[in-house]
Motif scaffolding. Structure first.
Motif, short mmCIF file in Angstrom:
data_model
loop_
_atom_site.label_atom_id
_atom_site.label_comp_id
_atom_site.label_asym_id
_atom_site.label_seq_id
_atom_site.Cartn_x
_atom_site.Cartn_y
_atom_site.Cartn_z
N LEU A 1 0.82 -1.21 0.00
CA LEU A 1 0.00 0.00 0.00
C LEU A 1 0.85 1.26 0.00
O LEU A 1 0.55 2.23 -0.70
N HIS A 2 1.93 1.25 0.76
CA HIS A 2 2.80 2.43 0.80
C HIS A 2 3.49 2.63 -0.55
O HIS A 2 3.67 3.77 -1.00
N GLN A 3 3.85 1.53 -1.23
CA GLN A 3 4.43 1.65 -2.56
C GLN A 3 3.38 2.16 -3.56
O GLN A 3 3.71 2.94 -4.46
N GLY B 1 0.03 11.05 -8.35
CA GLY B 1 -1.39 11.36 -8.19
C GLY B 1 -2.14 10.47 -7.23
O GLY B 1 -3.35 10.62 -7.07
N ALA B 2 -1.46 9.54 -6.55
CA ALA B 2 -2.15 8.62 -5.63
C ALA B 2 -2.77 9.38 -4.47
O ALA B 2 -2.13 10.20 -3.82
N LEU B 3 -4.04 9.12 -4.23
CA LEU B 3 -4.77 9.74 -3.13
C LEU B 3 -5.05 8.75 -2.00
O LEU B 3 -5.10 9.13 -0.84
N GLY B 4 -5.22 7.49 -2.36
CA GLY B 4 -5.51 6.46 -1.38
C GLY B 4 -5.39 5.09 -2.00
O GLY B 4 -5.44 4.94 -3.23
N ALA B 5 -5.22 4.08 -1.15
CA ALA B 5 -5.10 2.71 -1.65
C ALA B 5 -5.62 1.75 -0.58
O ALA B 5 -5.60 2.06 0.61
N THR C 1 -5.49 -0.32 4.50
CA THR C 1 -5.78 0.93 3.81
C THR C 1 -4.69 1.95 4.11
O THR C 1 -4.00 1.86 5.14
N VAL C 2 -4.56 2.92 3.22
CA VAL C 2 -3.63 4.03 3.43
C VAL C 2 -4.16 5.23 2.65
O VAL C 2 -4.83 5.07 1.64
#
Length: 131
Positions: free
Chosen positions: A8-10, A16-20, A33-34
């Motif tokens: 998730l951190h990767q 543009g990553a907002l959440g995963a 989640t992150v």
């Protein structure tokens, strides 16, 4: 091999990553989640995206040639949903044991590179070691 948290951190390193999140798509439970969630609640987002994953994986139009649906053999690799402001990438994870998991990454459309994100998410999903 990265675990869920490292995966998730990767994913959050994607432009543009907002959440995963990593989601078990039969139950709709978030395994990790992150970042932010599109609707402000990771558990609700997990349940909603799991519904989309289930529908896509189970429809005959996407079934493997020859008929029946087998979760581990689903030919669906990923799902891409675009909105006016975001991309949602759902990548199915193949595991060595009987589970149904996908990685969901929410990207800001103005800053994301969809092609790059898809390739990098494929790599992350392949390396994901569920424990």
């Amino acid at each position: 091999m990265p675990g869920i948290d490292e995966c998730l951190h990767q994913a959050m390193d994607l432009p543009g990553a907002l959440g995963a999140s990593v989601v078990e798509w039969v139950s709709g439970l978030a395994l990790g989640t992150v970042g932010a969630s599109p609707n402000g609640d990771h558990e609700t987002t997990a349940a909603e995206t799991a519904e989309l994953a289930r529908l896509t994986a189970e429809y005959a139009a996407f079934a493997a040639p020859g008929g029946g649906f087998v979760a581990a053999d689903t030919p669906v690799e990923d799902i891409i949903v675009t909105t006016r402001t975001a991309f949602h990438l759902l990548r199915f994870v193949e595991t060595q044991f009987d589970t149904n998991v996908f990685v969901h990454v929410w990207l800001d459309r103005a800053h994301a590179n969809l092609a790059l994100s898809r390739v990098r998410l494929q790599d992350l999903a392949e390396k994901l070691a569920l424990s």
